[in-house]
Design a protein around this motif. Structure first.
Motif, PDB file in Angstrom:
ATOM      1  N   ARG A 176     -20.265  -8.556 -76.738  1.00 43.47           N
ATOM      2  CA  ARG A 176     -19.608  -9.234 -75.627  1.00 43.47           C
ATOM      3  C   ARG A 176     -20.621 -10.011 -74.795  1.00 43.47           C
ATOM      4  N   ASP A 177     -21.797  -9.447 -74.583  1.00 43.54           N
ATOM      5  CA  ASP A 177     -22.836 -10.159 -73.840  1.00 43.54           C
ATOM      6  C   ASP A 177     -23.269 -11.416 -74.585  1.00 43.54           C
ATOM      7  N   TRP A 178     -23.450 -11.306 -75.899  1.00 46.05           N
ATOM      8  CA  TRP A 178     -23.886 -12.448 -76.691  1.00 46.05           C
ATOM      9  C   TRP A 178     -22.837 -13.551 -76.645  1.00 46.05           C
ATOM     10  N   ARG A 179     -21.572 -13.200 -76.806  1.00 45.33           N
ATOM     11  CA  ARG A 179     -20.499 -14.191 -76.761  1.00 45.33           C
ATOM     12  C   ARG A 179     -20.355 -14.803 -75.380  1.00 45.33           C
ATOM     13  N   GLY A 180     -20.613 -14.040 -74.334  1.00 45.49           N
ATOM     14  CA  GLY A 180     -20.457 -14.540 -72.981  1.00 45.49           C
ATOM     15  C   GLY A 180     -21.541 -15.507 -72.550  1.00 45.49           C
ATOM     16  N   GLN A 181     -22.640 -15.541 -73.267  1.00 44.43           N
ATOM     17  CA  GLN A 181     -23.760 -16.388 -72.880  1.00 44.43           C
ATOM     18  C   GLN A 181     -23.783 -17.715 -73.618  1.00 44.43           C
ATOM     19  N   ARG A 182     -22.718 -18.037 -74.314  1.00 49.49           N
ATOM     20  CA  ARG A 182     -22.677 -19.278 -75.084  1.00 49.49           C
ATOM     21  C   ARG A 182     -21.233 -19.718 -75.268  1.00 49.49           C
ATOM     22  N   PRO A 183     -20.998 -20.970 -75.614  1.00 49.14           N
ATOM     23  CA  PRO A 183     -19.625 -21.435 -75.859  1.00 49.14           C
ATOM     24  C   PRO A 183     -19.143 -20.964 -77.228  1.00 49.14           C
ATOM     25  N   PHE A 184     -18.820 -19.688 -77.318  1.00 48.48           N
ATOM     26  CA  PHE A 184     -18.551 -19.048 -78.607  1.00 48.48           C
ATOM     27  C   PHE A 184     -17.358 -19.672 -79.323  1.00 48.48           C
ATOM     28  N   TRP A 185     -16.209 -19.757 -78.647  1.00 50.13           N
ATOM     29  CA  TRP A 185     -14.999 -20.236 -79.329  1.00 50.13           C
ATOM     30  C   TRP A 185     -15.109 -21.712 -79.684  1.00 50.13           C
ATOM     31  N   GLY A 186     -15.752 -22.497 -78.855  1.00 52.13           N
ATOM     32  CA  GLY A 186     -15.944 -23.905 -79.179  1.00 52.13           C
ATOM     33  C   GLY A 186     -16.805 -24.087 -80.419  1.00 52.13           C
ATOM     34  N   GLY A 187     -17.922 -23.365 -80.468  1.00 52.81           N
ATOM     35  CA  GLY A 187     -18.796 -23.445 -81.635  1.00 52.81           C
ATOM     36  C   GLY A 187     -18.124 -22.945 -82.892  1.00 52.81           C
ATOM     37  N   LEU A 188     -17.320 -21.888 -82.753  1.00 52.77           N
ATOM     38  CA  LEU A 188     -16.620 -21.340 -83.910  1.00 52.77           C
ATOM     39  C   LEU A 188     -15.575 -22.325 -84.433  1.00 52.77           C
ATOM     40  N   LEU A 189     -14.873 -23.008 -83.546  1.00 52.15           N
ATOM     41  CA  LEU A 189     -13.880 -23.991 -83.992  1.00 52.15           C
ATOM     42  C   LEU A 189     -14.532 -25.196 -84.667  1.00 52.15           C
TER      43      LEU A 189
END
Length: 149
Positions: A16-29
């Protein structure tokens, strides 16, 4: 961990910390959009509508999208540049790669790049989420306080 006077430190899951520190969903899409276009290019000939005049560009544009998605995830400091590059590659895929992977890959790339462009680091939690976090911390402190007695 903590003594009776100091409560145990509150730990959050590492993921959760790793995902919160970056635009996770944007990069994944963006990553998914590029991978989908590359997968469509490998489809059998009857499925492929249009490979594109520039044969190599049909593979190069989605590869750039995949690379942008990975860079967004692992180097979020340069997210604005990568998101602009991902928008341009997504729009270029309309011409070079089966109408942008039959629109699915192009739309995923565009939405992911827009999410990435709009993401802000270190922003405070929204009110509702902040209240949930506060309640969660109160419950943890109540449990550790009851256990210490």
């Amino acid at each position: 961990m903590g003594t009776a006077s100091t409560p145990a430190p509150v730990t959050r899951p590492v993921k959760r910390d790793w995902r919160g520190q970056r635009p996770f969903w944007g990069g994944l899409l963006v990553l998914f959009g590029g991978a989908e276009i590359l997968f469509i290019l490998r489809a059998p000939l009857p499925v492929v509508l249009h490979v594109g005049i520039q044969g190599l560009a049909g593979y190069l544009v989605p590869a750039v999208m995949v690379l942008c998605g990975l860079l967004i995830l692992f180097n979020p400091a340069q997210r604005l540049f990568y998101s602009i590059l991902a928008v341009l590659a997504s729009l270029a895929s309309w011409l070079t790669s089966n109408f942008g992977g039959f629109l699915i890959g192009m739309l995923c790339g565009l939405v992911g790049a827009c999410l990435t462009f709009g993401w802000l680091p270190d922003q405070p939690l929204r009110r509702g989420r902040q209240r949930r976090e506060d309640r969660r911390q109160e419950r943890r402190s109540a449990r550790t306080g009851a256990a210490g007695i």
